[in-house]
Design an enzyme around this catalytic site. Structure first.
Site, PDB file in Angstrom:
ATOM      1  N   LYS A  88     161.518  54.022  58.323  1.00  0.00           N
ATOM      2  CA  LYS A  88     162.095  52.715  57.982  1.00  0.00           C
ATOM      3  C   LYS A  88     161.270  52.078  56.870  1.00  0.00           C
ATOM      4  CE  LYS A  88     164.023  51.767  62.563  1.00  0.00           C
ATOM      5  NZ  LYS A  88     165.420  51.421  62.502  1.00  0.00           N
ATOM      6  N   HIS A 131     158.308  55.187  69.276  1.00  0.00           N
ATOM      7  CA  HIS A 131     158.442  54.137  68.269  1.00  0.00           C
ATOM      8  C   HIS A 131     157.403  53.004  68.418  1.00  0.00           C
ATOM      9  CE1 HIS A 131     162.003  56.363  67.610  1.00  0.00           C
ATOM     10  NE2 HIS A 131     162.819  55.708  68.403  1.00  0.00           N
TER      11      HIS A 131
HETATM   12  C1  BG6 Z   1     166.246  55.960  69.524  1.00  0.00           C
HETATM   13  C2  BG6 Z   1     166.429  55.716  70.997  1.00  0.00           C
HETATM   14  O1  BG6 Z   1     165.110  56.778  69.304  1.00  0.00           O
HETATM   15  O2  BG6 Z   1     166.061  54.714  68.847  1.00  0.00           O
HETATM   16  C3  BG6 Z   1     167.616  54.788  71.226  1.00  0.00           C
HETATM   17  O3  BG6 Z   1     166.659  56.960  71.655  1.00  0.00           O
HETATM   18  C4  BG6 Z   1     167.459  53.521  70.430  1.00  0.00           C
HETATM   19  O4  BG6 Z   1     167.743  54.481  72.623  1.00  0.00           O
HETATM   20  C5  BG6 Z   1     167.166  53.836  68.965  1.00  0.00           C
HETATM   21  O5  BG6 Z   1     168.675  52.789  70.525  1.00  0.00           O
HETATM   22  C6  BG6 Z   1     166.827  52.580  68.189  1.00  0.00           C
HETATM   23  O6  BG6 Z   1     166.750  52.891  66.827  1.00  0.00           O
HETATM   24  P1  BG6 Z   1     167.088  51.802  65.704  1.00  0.00           P
HETATM   25  O7  BG6 Z   1     166.784  52.499  64.416  1.00  0.00           O
HETATM   26  O8  BG6 Z   1     168.528  51.451  65.868  1.00  0.00           O
HETATM   27  O9  BG6 Z   1     166.188  50.636  65.970  1.00  0.00           O
END
Ligand code: BG6
Length: 489
Positions: free
Chosen positions: A183, A241
């Site tokens: 990102k 994350h």
């Molecule tokens: C993914 C998860 O890794 O990341 C999901 O498995 C989650 O559950 C997603 O919704 C969120 O990603 P972003 O980029 O939409 O914040």
């Protein structure tokens, strides 16, 4: 205008080429890089799956996916050119006896051309696919393998996957994706910290009171009940994350941008995380699960009803953690992490809350005010809150207002999806935004300890109504420390 430097020609094979990830992210990412002229015409993209499908049908599936993902930026003429480099092969990738010759016939024979195998399949197939690639002689020199998360469901299963992959591929050939690292705003975190002299002198327990990292989602299960119920928010979001965001916020400045320098600094942070024990489980963490509530003005089901489970489920859809980093820079500075599904809105922020100035000249109105808010999504921005004097002839009123850097206003461009950058980095062979084996395993080690603490203390999820910011205990976690979760006015 953004500048795009074309990459060298490459071949990419996507296993799971008809699946959800390919349709939502991978094919659109490649298409967009094509539109911007970053992918040379003599590159090759091969989708593979077990289902029989001819090339026209595959291109139609891919076209629909790319058109949907592009919205207004859809360029039909560019698609007509792009689809010429798109191929499809039916193959059971776990079987060395499969149609590998058919796949090889689509690939270029140049030996020094990057050849990428993207495993957009269930993780339990990773090792078998890698072994098959080794057996049919596709794992040599310039081959690279990309592994999607989740890598395992705990330390032992992650190690088993990493060991199996390592039988075939050297660590330098393995690209473990955490899409948060692709990102724009997450990369900007590094630039902000290390390209400005302003923050580094303040970036420690000397001046920082605490840090908050929130990744809030407003959606529920989105048809992923099977996977999610076996995983839960801790494994699905925190292990990867949120811990990556914590590492980038807390790590020491790397010597250079070399991939191993950055990864080495991140792993030091993971190793310094204080383990959560059984005795601490309820004091330092909150585990939640959404019940029925209101989303976007409409009633929505609770988690268990959404699962259509006959029995209840003990899977958490919300986690809050007061994490501590035991090192010289951060001892005594809590890092509050929070993530959940079906929260009040979708937003991801890192908030650096500075300490109060030592001497208060301005009375009660002079609060705990200097903070740096990095909004990762959706309306990407960096805001530095400072105290200023409210204009007026009488009295001396102090107000906290942000110096506001909004990305949308500063850069008028389409925001590339995280996968666009990450895929191009795989072609370039740049590993800095991918996780090293020991990093994934260190993250699992800490998360496993936390899961054991929950189990040993019998801590099952507390419910919260869908459309809210988690269980009351999440507010209490902060309240006990005389702090509160930051909320934009
Ligand atoms: C993914 C998860 O890794 O990341 C999901 O498995 C989650 O559950 C997603 O919704 C969120 O990603 P972003 O980029 O939409 O914040």
């Amino acid at each position: 205008m953004a500048k795009f430097v074309p990459v060298e020609p490459f071949d990419i094979v996507i296993f799971g080429g008809t699946g959800d990830l390919s349709r939502r992210k991978l094919l659109p990412a490649l298409y967009h890089r094509w539109v911007d002229g970053q992918i040379p015409e003599n590159s090759t993209i091969v989708g593979t799956a077990r289902s029989e499908m001819d090339i026209a049908a595959y291109r139609a599936v891919a076209r629909e996916a790319c058109e949907k993902a592009s919205g207004k930026s859809w360029d039909a003429a560019a698609w007509d050119e792009f689809e010429k480099i798109l191929h499809y092969v039916t193959i059971d990738a776990t079987n060395p006896e499969g149609d590998w010759e058919g796949l090889k016939s689509k690939l270029t024979s140049e030996e020094d051309r990057p050849r990428i195998f993207y495993l957009a399949t269930s993780p339990h197939l990773y090792v078998d696919i890698c072994r098959a690639l080794g057996a049919v002689d596709l794992s040599g020199g310039f081959s690279r393998v990309v592994l999607e998360k989740p890598i395992g469901t705990d330390l032992a299963s992650a190690q088993a996957i990493n060991d199996g992959v390592a039988e075939v591929f050297a660590e330098r050939q393995v690209f473990r994706i955490d899409h948060y690292l692709g990102k724009e705003t997450v990369q900007n975190l590094m630039v902000l910290r290390f390209a400005n002299i302003l923050f580094e002198p303040l970036w420690s327990q000397n001046y920082i009171d605490h840090v908050q990292i929130t990744v809030a989602e407003d959606l529920g299960l989105e048809g992923r009940a099977d996977y999610y119920d076996r995983s839960g928010a801790l494994r699905d979001m925190v292990q990867n994350h949120l811990l990556q965001l914590l590492c980038l916020t807390a790590m020491e400045p790397p010597n250079d941008l070399d991939d191993d320098d950055i990864r080495t600094e991140k792993i030091k942070v993971l190793k310094a995380l204080r383990p959560v024990t059984e005795a601490d489980a309820r004091r330092l963490t909150v585990r939640g699960q959404y019940a029925a509530g209101i989303h976007a003005g409409q009633p929505v089901k609770g988690y268990v009803e959404e699962l259509s489970a006959t029995e209840g489920s003990k899977t958490e859809t919300f986690v809050a953690i007061k994490a501590e980093i035991n090192n010289w820079r951060w001892t005594g500075v809590p890092f509050y992490l929070r993530t959940g599904k079906r929260m009040s809105s979708r937003h991801s922020d890192i908030v650096i809350q500075f300490k109060r100035a030592p001497h208060n000249l301005f009375g009660e109105q002079f609060g705990n005010v200097n903070k740096l808010v990095i909004r990762l999504q959706p309306d990407e921005a960096v805001r530095l809150y400072v105290q200023i004097k409210e204009p007026g002839p009488g009295g001396l009123r102090v107000k906290s207002l942000p110096l506001n850097l909004s990305y949308a206003e500063s850069f008028m461009l389409r925001y590339p999806d995280a996968y666009e950058r990450l895929l191009m980095d795989v072609v370039r062979g740049n590993l800095s935004l991918f996780m090293r084996r020991d990093e994934v395993e260190a993250a699992w080690r800490w998360v496993d300890g936390l899961i054991e603490a929950w189990e040993a203390s019998g801590y099952t999820p507390e419910t919260y109504p869908a459309g809210t910011d988690g269980p009351m205990s999440a507010a209490m976690l902060m309240d006990r420390d005389n702090r509160s979760w930051w909320k934009e006015n």
